[in-house]
Every structure is written in structure tokens, then in C-alpha cells.
Design an enzyme around this catalytic site. Structure first.
Site, mmCIF file in Angstrom:
data_model
loop_
_atom_site.group_PDB
_atom_site.id
_atom_site.type_symbol
_atom_site.label_atom_id
_atom_site.label_comp_id
_atom_site.label_asym_id
_atom_site.label_seq_id
_atom_site.Cartn_x
_atom_site.Cartn_y
_atom_site.Cartn_z
ATOM 1 N N LYS A 20 0.849 -1.195 0.000
ATOM 2 C CA LYS A 20 0.000 0.000 0.000
ATOM 3 C C LYS A 20 0.883 1.242 0.000
ATOM 4 C CE LYS A 20 -4.279 1.314 2.366
ATOM 5 N NZ LYS A 20 -5.010 1.142 3.624
HETATM 6 O O1 G3P Z 1 -9.566 2.392 4.280
HETATM 7 C C1 G3P Z 1 -9.212 3.675 4.660
HETATM 8 C C2 G3P Z 1 -9.645 3.893 6.048
HETATM 9 O O2 G3P Z 1 -8.882 3.158 6.952
HETATM 10 C C3 G3P Z 1 -9.841 5.273 6.462
HETATM 11 O O3 G3P Z 1 -11.046 5.224 7.117
HETATM 12 O O4 G3P Z 1 -12.791 5.957 8.626
HETATM 13 O O5 G3P Z 1 -10.369 6.605 9.047
HETATM 14 O O6 G3P Z 1 -11.653 7.628 7.187
HETATM 15 P P1 G3P Z 1 -11.480 6.415 8.042
#
Ligand code: G3P
Length: 217
Positions: free
Chosen positions: A87
Site C-alpha cells: 500500500k
Molecule cells: O480504508 C481507509 C480507512 O482506513 C480510512 O477510514 O474511517 O479513518 O476515514 P477512516
């Protein structure tokens, strides 16, 4: 549509895997820290533990921001397990590293994508997955789902094979809307997957079927 779970929590990964519908896992440094997994050695071991729990791709994020560092880290991550996907952040050196891994046949996931232009670059560099963060766009009053639609149109126009991995999914309606728009993959918390099960008419109907069965026995 593939379902990935966005967590480093082994119990939650196992719960999704046991349902038989899990296609992979995504992680990031924040999700690792949330589970108390710190230090390179522990993080590397944790990736292997995750790979041993699931059948599909497991995204493991580099923390370097320069090309050489990303290549070094990505190669070490890819050597950990055949299910590892490297990633990479959506910055200039990340794009360059993406092309490097494409040429070597190593899968990549371009993360922190917030625009169609970034997604176009990721596809040009041969990314396996592109991760538009729809929840974080919604957080700042911008339509995250519209970005999925834009990327779908662009990729279809040219037949790019990069898979659209809707990320920062927060709830069940994100999952359903991404499915309608043709996202190839979604990654979200366990609740965004198990929440899809819920319908009161299912519960009421099942209760009645069981009650009626008992009447006749
Ligand atoms: O997959 C990306 C994720 O981990 C970010 O999610 O909820 O932190 O915006 P969030």
C-alpha cells in the site's frame, strides 16, 4: 463486488472470515496503532498473522515517503507472504514506486486518493487497487460517492484494469451505493458488513415460521 475488512483486529477479521464472505483485509498505520501493534517487528508479525487468517489480499502500508524507502519497505512487506499487497501513498514518489512494483509483478494499493486525477495517475502506474476515501470526503461536505462514479467512468472509458477499492466506508449505505456505482471492492469496518444482515421483517418472519412449526409438532 469484493468485501475487504478495514481493521487490524484479529477477532473482527476472523468473524468476517467465518461468515464466508470475506475477500481480503486493508490496514493502515492508524489501524495498527489502534490495536496496540507498534514497532516494525511486531507490525510485520501481525501482517503474517492476518494473512494466515484470511484467503485474500492483505494491504500492508509503507511509511516511507521517498521512492527508495518505499521500494525497500515494499519489497520486505511483499516477501512476508504471497497475499501481501503493498500500500503506497498517492504522492509523486508513490506513483513511481507503484510502477516499479507493477514491473516486478507485485500487487499495489494506492491509498489516500481524493480526486479523479489521482485515480487516473494510479491506473497509469499500473496499480492493482486504487483507494478513494469516500467517508473522509463526506466529512468535509464533499460527495465521496460522486468520486467513485467519476473514477468508474474514467476507468471504463479506457479499459483500465485497476480495481476501484472504495475505502473509508463507514456504514451499510456506503456499501450499497458503492455496489450500485460499480466499485470493484469496498473496505469498511465489521459493522458495515454485518449491518447488511439487518431487516426487521426477516426477524418477524423467522419468528412466525418457527412458531407455526411448533404448532404442528
Ligand atoms: O480504508 C481507509 C480507512 O482506513 C480510512 O477510514 O474511517 O479513518 O476515514 P477512516
Amino acid at each position: 463486488m469484493k468485501f475487504f475488512i478495514d481493521t487490524a483486529n484479529l477477532e473482527q477479521i476472523k468473524e468476517a472470515q467465518d461468515m464466508g464472505i470475506l475477500d481480503g483485509v486493508t490496514t493502515n498505520p492508524s489501524l495498527m496503532a489502534k490495536e496496540g501493534i507498534t514497532g516494525t517487528d511486531n507490525i510485520m508479525k501481525h501482517y503474517v498473522n492476518i494473512c494466515n487468517l484470511v484467503d485474500g489480499d492483505v494491504s500492508a502500508e509503507v511509511i516511507s515517503t521517498d521512492y527508495e524507502g518505499m521500494v525497500r519497505e515494499g519489497e520486505a512487506l511483499a516477501e512476508l507472504h504471497e497475499q501481501i499487497v503493498v500500500k503506497l501513498p498517492m504522492i509523486k514518489d508513490g506513483v513511481k514506486a507503484c510502477k516499479y512494483f507493477y514491473d516486478k509483478g507485485i500487487k499495489t494499493n494506492m491509498t489516500l486518493v481524493f480526486s479523479a486525477g489521482q485515480a487516473l495517475l494510479a491506473a497509469k502506474a499500473g496499480a492493482t487497487y486504487v483507494s478513494p476515501f469516500i467517508g473522509r470526503l463526506d466529512d468535509i461536505s464533499t460527495d465521496g460517492l460522486n468520486l467513485i462514479a467519476e473514477i468508474r467512468m474514467i476507468y471504463d472509458n479506457y479499459g483500465f484494469e485497476t480495481e476501484i477499492l472504495a475505502a473509508s466506508v463507514r456504514h451499510t449505505m456506503h456499501v450499497i451505493d458503492c455496489a450500485k456505482l460499480g466499485a470493484d471492492v469496498m473496505t469498511g469496518p465489521l459493522s458495515s458488513i454485518t449491518g447488511l444482515l439487518n431487516h426487521p421483517l426477516t426477524d418477524i418472519g423467522l419468528e412466525k415460521f418457527l412458531a407455526d412449526y411448533k404448532k404442528g409438532n
